[in-house]
Design a protein around this motif. Sequence first.
Motif, PDB file in Angstrom:
ATOM      1  N   GLU A  18       0.864  -1.188   0.000  1.00  0.00           N
ATOM      2  CA  GLU A  18       0.000   0.000   0.000  1.00  0.00           C
ATOM      3  C   GLU A  18       0.899   1.237   0.000  1.00  0.00           C
ATOM      4  O   GLU A  18       0.997   1.966   0.981  1.00  0.00           O
ATOM      5  CB  GLU A  18      -0.913  -0.026   1.227  1.00  0.00           C
ATOM      6  N   TYR A  19       1.532   1.448  -1.121  1.00  0.00           N
ATOM      7  CA  TYR A  19       2.530   2.514  -1.230  1.00  0.00           C
ATOM      8  C   TYR A  19       2.316   3.232  -2.549  1.00  0.00           C
ATOM      9  O   TYR A  19       2.304   2.595  -3.621  1.00  0.00           O
ATOM     10  CB  TYR A  19       3.936   1.910  -1.166  1.00  0.00           C
ATOM     11  N   ASP A  20       2.145   4.549  -2.508  1.00  0.00           N
ATOM     12  CA  ASP A  20       1.837   5.318  -3.710  1.00  0.00           C
ATOM     13  C   ASP A  20       3.075   5.790  -4.471  1.00  0.00           C
ATOM     14  O   ASP A  20       2.950   6.344  -5.571  1.00  0.00           O
ATOM     15  CB  ASP A  20       0.967   6.526  -3.345  1.00  0.00           C
ATOM     16  N   GLY A  21       4.253   5.589  -3.891  1.00  0.00           N
ATOM     17  CA  GLY A  21       5.475   5.999  -4.570  1.00  0.00           C
ATOM     18  C   GLY A  21       5.917   4.977  -5.608  1.00  0.00           C
ATOM     19  O   GLY A  21       5.344   3.895  -5.746  1.00  0.00           O
ATOM     20  N   SER A  22       6.966   5.316  -6.337  1.00  0.00           N
ATOM     21  CA  SER A  22       7.531   4.418  -7.344  1.00  0.00           C
ATOM     22  C   SER A  22       8.133   3.189  -6.669  1.00  0.00           C
ATOM     23  O   SER A  22       8.904   3.314  -5.722  1.00  0.00           O
ATOM     24  CB  SER A  22       8.609   5.157  -8.140  1.00  0.00           C
ATOM     25  N   LEU A  23       7.772   2.002  -7.158  1.00  0.00           N
ATOM     26  CA  LEU A  23       8.208   0.752  -6.533  1.00  0.00           C
ATOM     27  C   LEU A  23       8.563  -0.269  -7.600  1.00  0.00           C
ATOM     28  O   LEU A  23       7.809  -0.474  -8.559  1.00  0.00           O
ATOM     29  CB  LEU A  23       7.093   0.205  -5.631  1.00  0.00           C
ATOM     30  N   SER A  24       9.723  -0.893  -7.443  1.00  0.00           N
ATOM     31  CA  SER A  24      10.161  -1.918  -8.389  1.00  0.00           C
ATOM     32  C   SER A  24      10.816  -3.065  -7.641  1.00  0.00           C
ATOM     33  O   SER A  24      11.120  -2.966  -6.447  1.00  0.00           O
ATOM     34  CB  SER A  24      11.149  -1.318  -9.408  1.00  0.00           C
ATOM     35  N   VAL A  25      11.034  -4.170  -8.358  1.00  0.00           N
ATOM     36  CA  VAL A  25      11.636  -5.370  -7.776  1.00  0.00           C
ATOM     37  C   VAL A  25      12.782  -5.837  -8.663  1.00  0.00           C
ATOM     38  O   VAL A  25      12.663  -5.856  -9.899  1.00  0.00           O
ATOM     39  CB  VAL A  25      10.604  -6.514  -7.642  1.00  0.00           C
ATOM     40  N   ILE A  26      13.892  -6.192  -8.029  1.00  0.00           N
ATOM     41  CA  ILE A  26      14.983  -6.860  -8.740  1.00  0.00           C
ATOM     42  C   ILE A  26      15.209  -8.207  -8.060  1.00  0.00           C
ATOM     43  O   ILE A  26      15.514  -8.263  -6.865  1.00  0.00           O
ATOM     44  CB  ILE A  26      16.282  -6.044  -8.715  1.00  0.00           C
ATOM     45  N   VAL A  27      15.032  -9.291  -8.819  1.00  0.00           N
ATOM     46  CA  VAL A  27      15.293 -10.646  -8.323  1.00  0.00           C
ATOM     47  C   VAL A  27      16.673 -11.053  -8.822  1.00  0.00           C
ATOM     48  O   VAL A  27      16.938 -11.008 -10.028  1.00  0.00           O
ATOM     49  CB  VAL A  27      14.231 -11.643  -8.815  1.00  0.00           C
TER      50      VAL A  27
END
Length: 315
Positions: free
Chosen positions: A42-51
């Motif tokens: 529940e976060y309105d900022g920019s969010l990404s994932v690196i696996v």
Amino acid sequence: MSTEPVGAELAAPELPSVCAVIPAHARPVELRRAIRSVLDQEYDGSLSVIVVFDRAEPDHTLEQAGKRPVRVLENNRTPGLAGARNTGIVASDTELVAFCDDDDYWDTSKLIAQVEALANAPEAVLATTAMVVEYDTRSTVRLAGTSTVTHQMLVRSRLSMLHSSSLLFRRSALLGDVGLINEEIPGSQNEDWDILLRAAEASPITHVDEPLVHVTWGPSSFFRRKWDTKVSSNLWMLEQHPSVREDSRAAARLMGKIAFAHACSSNRREAWSWSAQTVQRDPRQWRGYLAAGVAVMPRSGELILSAMNRYGRGV
């Protein structure tokens, strides 16, 4: 689920960008759960994932584009957890970097709670949370009982509730004064304690004392029975951190861990020697007495460890 805006203290344009780095090995079901827990924040900022796949074939089917992209990389640094984390840190381009192990997962409010904590402590380079230990069918909440964690607190105790899957760093600190995860620690064990100590030296850690991270313990843990690496990594900590070595209580705690690892490995002579050193440094350190007893019956060590893990504790 509520549609009310989360984190009213911070407007969406002011929310820092976050990248979650997930080191992966060979737990595909758990990995997908970890990724989903990040994407569901529940976060309105920019969010990404690196696996980052470490010593395993990368699964590029996990990749996705869109508002919350998922990238898959291969560890291009030192093999092990530390190298995998650093691969992700360097490849990211966000203001903040979070860690999540591939067998753990986050509550949906984890990120916004930590981002708000960092906003209220601009001098802090790291935010943590408490955790829930999931062992078999039992869940145990581990709280720190504080909102600020100092270097001295971490010298005296690892504070295991500040799990690596809860760490949220200012990326500039990892690339600057604090430094990346140390890739020289044997087996990448204690790398989380090492980076906590270094971060707390820069500034006290801001801590959200809510159990917002679920940590899975049990027989599938990669580090559970690597007794030789436990010995060498604890010796490394004693050698590399004078503040730990010179504090009787802190040193005895590590010596007791070394004694227990030797006892579980049937190294009776070494176990008794380290047990004696443990008690000499701190007669109150129970691990010294425990290790001396386990040295007589090495198989009892696994039973003791399993019983303690079930209640969210370790040796």
